[in-house]
Scaffold this motif. Structure first.
Motif, short mmCIF file in Angstrom:
data_model
loop_
_atom_site.label_atom_id
_atom_site.label_comp_id
_atom_site.label_asym_id
_atom_site.label_seq_id
_atom_site.Cartn_x
_atom_site.Cartn_y
_atom_site.Cartn_z
N LEU A 84 0.96 -1.16 0.11
CA LEU A 84 -0.07 0.01 -0.11
C LEU A 84 0.90 1.26 -0.01
O LEU A 84 0.47 2.12 -0.59
CB LEU A 84 -0.92 0.01 1.21
CG LEU A 84 -1.95 -1.00 1.36
CD1 LEU A 84 -2.98 -0.84 2.43
CD2 LEU A 84 -2.89 -0.68 0.17
N GLY A 85 1.94 1.22 0.86
CA GLY A 85 2.87 2.44 0.78
C GLY A 85 3.55 2.70 -0.57
O GLY A 85 3.68 3.81 -0.82
N ARG A 86 3.93 1.64 -1.45
CA ARG A 86 4.60 1.74 -2.70
C ARG A 86 3.19 2.39 -3.45
O ARG A 86 3.73 3.38 -4.28
CB ARG A 86 4.80 0.59 -3.07
CG ARG A 86 5.65 0.62 -4.55
CD ARG A 86 5.90 -0.78 -5.26
NE ARG A 86 6.79 -1.26 -4.37
CZ ARG A 86 6.63 -2.54 -3.66
NH1 ARG A 86 5.48 -3.51 -4.20
NH2 ARG A 86 7.31 -3.25 -2.90
N MET A 87 2.09 2.13 -3.60
CA MET A 87 1.05 2.44 -4.23
C MET A 87 0.77 3.92 -3.85
O MET A 87 0.54 4.64 -4.85
CB MET A 87 -0.22 1.73 -4.17
CG MET A 87 -0.11 0.29 -4.76
SD MET A 87 -1.55 -0.67 -4.18
CE MET A 87 -2.93 0.11 -4.92
N GLU A 88 0.83 4.16 -2.53
CA GLU A 88 0.58 5.53 -2.18
C GLU A 88 1.71 6.46 -2.64
O GLU A 88 1.42 7.79 -2.92
CB GLU A 88 0.49 5.63 -0.58
CG GLU A 88 0.16 7.24 -0.05
CD GLU A 88 -1.29 7.68 -0.20
OE1 GLU A 88 -1.66 8.79 0.02
OE2 GLU A 88 -2.01 7.02 -0.93
N ALA A 126 7.36 -1.08 7.39
CA ALA A 126 5.89 -1.52 7.48
C ALA A 126 5.17 -1.19 8.46
O ALA A 126 3.87 -0.60 8.35
CB ALA A 126 5.74 -3.26 7.57
N TRP A 127 5.71 -0.92 9.71
CA TRP A 127 4.75 -0.50 10.71
C TRP A 127 4.46 1.20 10.85
O TRP A 127 3.53 1.69 10.92
CB TRP A 127 5.68 -0.65 12.23
CG TRP A 127 5.46 -1.97 12.66
CD1 TRP A 127 6.51 -2.98 12.66
CD2 TRP A 127 4.28 -2.58 13.49
NE1 TRP A 127 5.87 -4.13 13.19
CE2 TRP A 127 4.67 -4.06 13.55
CE3 TRP A 127 2.82 -2.06 13.49
CZ2 TRP A 127 3.67 -4.86 14.16
CZ3 TRP A 127 1.93 -3.08 14.02
CH2 TRP A 127 2.12 -4.39 14.50
N ARG A 128 5.58 1.79 9.86
CA ARG A 128 5.36 3.12 9.71
C ARG A 128 4.18 3.56 8.46
O ARG A 128 3.47 4.36 8.83
CB ARG A 128 6.61 3.96 9.47
CG ARG A 128 7.67 4.40 10.59
CD ARG A 128 8.57 5.10 10.36
NE ARG A 128 9.45 4.63 9.38
CZ ARG A 128 9.55 4.99 8.15
NH1 ARG A 128 8.86 6.00 7.50
NH2 ARG A 128 10.52 4.32 7.20
N HIS A 129 4.35 2.49 8.02
CA HIS A 129 2.99 2.77 6.66
C HIS A 129 1.86 2.32 7.42
O HIS A 129 0.87 3.08 6.95
CB HIS A 129 3.78 1.49 5.72
CG HIS A 129 4.62 1.87 4.73
ND1 HIS A 129 5.60 2.73 5.17
CD2 HIS A 129 5.09 1.60 3.67
CE1 HIS A 129 6.48 3.25 3.90
NE2 HIS A 129 6.04 2.00 3.00
N ALA A 130 1.71 1.51 8.17
CA ALA A 130 0.61 1.31 9.01
C ALA A 130 0.18 2.15 9.77
O ALA A 130 -1.30 2.44 9.79
CB ALA A 130 0.69 -0.27 9.86
N LEU A 131 0.99 3.14 10.47
CA LEU A 131 0.53 4.26 11.16
C LEU A 131 0.28 5.21 10.09
O LEU A 131 -1.09 5.83 10.49
CB LEU A 131 1.83 4.64 12.03
CG LEU A 131 1.72 5.91 12.65
CD1 LEU A 131 0.52 5.72 13.68
CD2 LEU A 131 2.76 6.46 13.25
#
Length: 402
Positions: A84-88, A126-131
């Motif tokens: 999701l972070g890559r897409m964002e 990954a945890w920062r992306h989740a946040l």
């Protein structure tokens, strides 16, 4: 009334000489503004879907962590957050014009399925992306609502408001979707440097093998054959045998010299015994150009740093002999704070370059692999000044670390 009609009305009023004031100046609705508005309108659906994924996957993973499927589910959710972070980042890059560096690929530092699973669960990216996606939902609702309202009711202020909201989006994306600051970038650099070190070591081993095979080994094989023939002729023709033994003696001397040269190329004895000053004076004496050597060191650096400094100067002096056309040169070595500085000068034709594919580029890569630096100043017509920096490590500290 649309924007074009309003502009025409204002223009006509000014021409008629009316006393009423013109409308306040505002940003034009250019392509960048419409991209920002599109980004703000997409915030709600994108953030809603991402929020639902993060909450469902991480809640299930943490809630079922005591079972067999809990941790794999949590790891899968975190990998999904990376995706999701890559897409964002792609959406931010396309609509807001912000290019955010991609984090390094996740690499398991522990072997086995459990090791890879644990590496994924500990992944800070990954945890920062989740946040990021967890806190985005209220922001997405706010930006979507304000943008829709302004599209219908606040048209004159929409460009300014869109720019302000988009700037907040830019800052949020940079803060939480970028690599882990300096540490993440440093890890990526070290991984790249490790590859350079491995490649350099492999090339050095191949060079040593080639030199042994083509030089001393071939000479010793020929020497053994000559001594065998001399042994056969010892009783039949003592004079011929003596002549062959004399030739073999000469071959032994040449083989010994080749082995000494090879050993010097691996690590010269003078460097181990007497330090960098004496070793650099020795290599400068073999240069075809007169070279002055000055070493101002309060102590001996670590053996590894000393060796890198020696071979750096050796390669630079070889370049002076072969390519510079210089009449003289100099080597200066000194310590400045926590750095070992080396400066090699010559009065040759200049034009040296550290561009890709050159010998200096390879030297710069090898220095960079140990957190070093190579700076080349060589204008056409000369002179050439090459400065190398290496990290200083005391010899005693290096021994204590071992």
């Amino acid at each position: 009334m649309n924007t074009r009609a309003r502009n025409e009305t204002a223009h006509e009023s000014a021409e008629d000489g009316e006393s009423r004031s013109l409308p306040p100046a505002r940003l034009a609705f250019g392509a960048a503004t419409w991209k920002e508005i599109s980004h703000l309108l997409l915030n709600l659906p994108v953030d809603l879907l991402a929020f639902a994924f993060v909450v469902i996957m991480l809640t299930l993973g943490l809630g079922l962590s005591v079972t067999v499927i809990g941790l794999p589910l949590l790891a899968g959710g975190l990998l999904g957050c990376r995706l999701l972070g890559r897409m964002e980042r792609a959406r931010v890059r396309g609509l807001l014009g912000v290019s955010i560096e991609e984090p390094r690929r996740l690499r398991a530092r522990e072997t086995g399925v459990l090791g890879r699973l644990w590496t994924t669960i500990k992944d800070p990216v990954a945890w920062r992306h989740a946040l990021y996606f967890f806190i985005r939902l209220p922001w997405g609702v706010l930006t979507f609502t304000l943008t829709v309202v302004m599209l219908f009711l606040g048209w004159p202020v929409l460009p300014w408001a869109a720019r302000g909201l988009a700037n907040a989006d830019r800052a949020m994306a940079r803060a939480l979707l970028s690599p882990s600051d300096e540490l993440e970038r440093r890890i990526a650099e070290l991984e790249s440097d490790r590859g350079t070190v491995v490649d350099t070591a492999a090339a050095d081993l191949r060079r040593i093998e080639r030199d042994l095979h083509d030089g001393a080994q071939a000479r010793l094989v020929a020497l053994a054959m000559d001594l065998g023939l001399a042994k056969e002729k010892l009783l039949e023709d003592p004079d011929a045998a003596a002549k062959m033994v004399g030739e073999a003696h000469g071959e032994v001397k040449l083989a010994l010299q080749e082995l000494r040269d090879l050993a010097r190329g691996i690590h010269p004895a003078v460097l181990t015994d007497r330090g960098l000053d004496a070793a650099l004076s020795s290599v400068a004496a073999r240069c075809t150009v007169p070279v002055r050597v000055s070493a101002d060191l309060p102590a001996r650096p670590a053996a590894a740093i000393e060796g890198i400094a020696y071979f750096t100067v050796s390669e630079l002096l070889t370049n002076i002999s072969k390519h510079s056309g210089a009449r003289s040169g100099s080597v200066d070595v000194w310590r400045s704070d926590d750095r070992l500085l080396i400066q090699v000068r010559d009065d040759g034709r200049g034009g040296a370059s550290a561009e890709a594919g050159s010998g200096l580029a390879g030297l710069a890569e090898r220095l960079g692999a140990v957190d070093g630096l190579l700076v080349v100043h060589s204008p056409a017509g000369g002179p050439t000044t090459i400065t190398a920096e290496l990290p200083w490590r005391d010899r005693e500290d290096a021994r204590a670390a071992r």
